[in-house]
Design an enzyme around this catalytic site. Structure first.
Site, mmCIF file in Angstrom:
data_model
loop_
_atom_site.group_PDB
_atom_site.id
_atom_site.type_symbol
_atom_site.label_atom_id
_atom_site.label_comp_id
_atom_site.label_asym_id
_atom_site.label_seq_id
_atom_site.Cartn_x
_atom_site.Cartn_y
_atom_site.Cartn_z
ATOM 1 N N LYS A 125 -37.490 -14.796 -53.687
ATOM 2 C CA LYS A 125 -36.889 -14.469 -52.384
ATOM 3 C C LYS A 125 -37.385 -13.133 -51.837
ATOM 4 O O LYS A 125 -37.507 -12.972 -50.627
ATOM 5 C CB LYS A 125 -35.355 -14.468 -52.473
ATOM 6 N N LYS B 96 -38.865 -25.695 -53.202
ATOM 7 C CA LYS B 96 -37.573 -26.388 -53.114
ATOM 8 C C LYS B 96 -37.096 -26.480 -51.658
ATOM 9 O O LYS B 96 -37.423 -25.615 -50.839
ATOM 10 C CB LYS B 96 -36.525 -25.747 -54.015
ATOM 11 N N LYS C 148 -32.442 -23.722 -47.096
ATOM 12 C CA LYS C 148 -31.907 -23.439 -45.755
ATOM 13 C C LYS C 148 -32.794 -22.458 -45.016
ATOM 14 O O LYS C 148 -32.874 -22.483 -43.808
ATOM 15 C CB LYS C 148 -30.535 -22.760 -45.869
HETATM 16 N N1 AQP Z 1 -33.406 -27.917 -53.151
HETATM 17 C C1 AQP Z 1 -32.352 -27.981 -53.918
HETATM 18 N N2 AQP Z 1 -32.216 -28.982 -54.822
HETATM 19 C C2 AQP Z 1 -31.109 -29.050 -55.618
HETATM 20 N N3 AQP Z 1 -30.085 -28.171 -55.551
HETATM 21 C C3 AQP Z 1 -30.180 -27.172 -54.658
HETATM 22 N N4 AQP Z 1 -29.366 -26.147 -54.340
HETATM 23 C C4 AQP Z 1 -29.923 -25.413 -53.367
HETATM 24 N N5 AQP Z 1 -31.113 -25.923 -53.014
HETATM 25 C C5 AQP Z 1 -31.314 -27.016 -53.794
HETATM 26 C C6 AQP Z 1 -28.064 -25.920 -54.975
HETATM 27 O O1 AQP Z 1 -27.092 -25.841 -53.947
HETATM 28 C C7 AQP Z 1 -26.075 -24.918 -54.360
HETATM 29 C C8 AQP Z 1 -25.796 -23.960 -53.260
HETATM 30 O O2 AQP Z 1 -26.939 -23.160 -53.046
HETATM 31 P P1 AQP Z 1 -26.829 -21.868 -52.195
HETATM 32 O O3 AQP Z 1 -26.727 -22.207 -50.780
HETATM 33 O O4 AQP Z 1 -25.727 -21.026 -52.661
HETATM 34 O O5 AQP Z 1 -28.125 -21.043 -52.491
HETATM 35 P P2 AQP Z 1 -29.609 -21.422 -52.678
HETATM 36 O O6 AQP Z 1 -29.830 -22.028 -54.010
HETATM 37 O O7 AQP Z 1 -30.383 -20.158 -52.422
HETATM 38 O O8 AQP Z 1 -29.869 -22.505 -51.537
HETATM 39 P P3 AQP Z 1 -30.898 -22.518 -50.400
HETATM 40 O O9 AQP Z 1 -30.723 -23.729 -49.607
HETATM 41 O O10 AQP Z 1 -32.276 -22.258 -50.907
HETATM 42 O O11 AQP Z 1 -30.428 -21.333 -49.486
HETATM 43 P P4 AQP Z 1 -31.206 -20.072 -48.978
HETATM 44 O O12 AQP Z 1 -32.444 -20.598 -48.308
HETATM 45 O O13 AQP Z 1 -30.257 -19.424 -48.019
HETATM 46 O O14 AQP Z 1 -31.495 -19.218 -50.143
HETATM 47 C C9 AQP Z 1 -26.560 -24.240 -55.630
HETATM 48 O O15 AQP Z 1 -25.895 -24.810 -56.736
HETATM 49 C C10 AQP Z 1 -28.019 -24.559 -55.668
HETATM 50 O O16 AQP Z 1 -28.492 -24.663 -56.987
#
Ligand code: AQP
Length: 333
Positions: A114, A198, A201
């Site tokens: 990140k 992956k 968001k």
């Molecule tokens: N691509 C993914 N596949 C499977 N699981 C996923 N999670 C996130 N992306 C995937 C799981 O969703 C839960 C919530 O995630 P989060 O929003 O708290 O944070 P993150 O993992 O950082 O998700 P994003 O979408 O990538 O958000 P941003 O872009 O804002 O950082 C977690 O249990 C995560 O494992």
């Protein structure tokens, strides 16, 4: 055996299919298992580790809550609240920062991903994010944490922090080292544009993900535009090596239809992508559209959402404030 479940989702934008298949679907299954005590949190303190627009953040908190409810979480069975409304999370995070070691944090791959190349410009919050996550979990004596595969390393850190704290302060089992609950298959849903990244968001391309509030037409269009290759679909899953985008789409199909990858490979063996994508679109629309309709409906009722969050915060506060006062006594405050 009854489990104490904790998990969270960041209100950092639209929730997507990866969040749903990797985490939220599992939240709902665990909530519906008898005797489990579930706490599900909209982790807004985590969201501000990267820049957020204050007005959009407020809306995102409500929208994430609406997505929880629309996916099947029930505020009568689970505690649903937003993190910043329970002060104990920040307080315990500080105390645990004094237990966690720099060397442990330096190993966290999510920070490296990140923060990107310019680590000096990343917020300190992004660096210590896993400690706040440990505080979230440990405050509720959580025994199990359903997360996507990307969070596994943070869970290991949480266990290390709990164990070190218990040894340092001679309070065996005071902090409960939790077990991660990670789906065995399709635990990491990848971007529709790049099968090595992956689904996320924060990906600048909206075409890289299917949002839980996408309309039917948008879903169909995104799947049509999803990256594939010029071969036909394989007849053996071994032939998916080096075809990450194809493997991801087959994985999404498998996960949504609750079947294993082998069955999906057999179903589409030798077919062309237009046929497969048509079936995949139908399935995604069937599973996601009802959630999308419900999110949009709930989201309009801001008072209802705010009431759920306030009631949830009250219940969470009761548990968390008891734990934090015990913890403060142990530390010597
Ligand atoms: N691509 C993914 N596949 C499977 N699981 C996923 N999670 C996130 N992306 C995937 C799981 O969703 C839960 C919530 O995630 P989060 O929003 O708290 O944070 P993150 O993992 O950082 O998700 P994003 O979408 O990538 O958000 P941003 O872009 O804002 O950082 C977690 O249990 C995560 O494992």
């Amino acid at each position: 055996m009854a489990k104490k479940i904790f998990s969270g989702v960041q209100p950092s934008g639209n929730l997507h299919l990866g969040n749903y298949l990797g985490a939220i679907k599992n939240f709902v299954n665990l909530q519906n298992e008898e005797n489990n005590e579930c706490v599900y949190c909209v982790v807004d303190l985590h969201a501000i580790t990267v820049k957020q627009d204050p007005n959009e953040l407020k809306d995102s908190i409500r929208e994430t809550t609406a997505a929880f409810l629309a996916s099947g979480l029930d505020y009568k069975k689970s505690i649903i609240f937003n993190q910043s409304s329970v002060a104990a999370h920040s307080e315990v995070s500080w105390i645990l920062s004094c237990t966690a070691r720099m060397g442990w944090l330096n190993r966290m791959t999510q920070f490296k991903e990140k923060a990107g190349k310019d680590k000096e410009k990343a917020s300190v919050g992004l660096y210590i994010y896993p400690i706040l996550m440990a505080a979230d979990i440990l405050l509720y004596d959580s025994t199990h944490v359903p997360v996507g595969e990307d969070q596994k390393q943070h869970l290991e850190l949480c266990r290390d922090i709990a164990q070190k704290f218990n040894i340092e302060f001679n309070c065996q089992n005071f902090l409960v080292a939790p077990e991660p609950l990670i789906q065995k298959s399709f635990s990491r849903i990848m971007s529709l544009k790049d099968g090595t990244k992956k689904m996320s968001k924060s990906d600048p391309s909206d075409l890289s993900r299917i949002n839980l509030n996408d309309s039917k037409d948008t879903i169909i269009n995104k799947i049509k535009k999803a990256k594939t290759d010029d071969k036909t679909l394989p007849s053996d899953k071994k032939n998916l090596n080096e075809r990450p985008e194809v493997e991801n789409l087959l994985g999404i199909y498998s996960s949504l239809s609750d079947q294993n990858l082998e069955s999906t490979v057999n179903e589409f063996s030798g077919k062309n992508f237009s046929e497969f994508k048509k079936k995949l679109s139908e399935l995604v629309v069937e599973k996601i559209s009802p959630i999308s309709v419900e999110i949009n409906k709930l989201y309009k009722d801001k008072e209802f959402i705010d009431k759920i969050l306030n009631d949830g915060a009250e219940k969470a506060n009761k548990i968390a404030s008891k734990k934090v006062s015990e913890l403060k006594k142990i530390v010597g405050f």
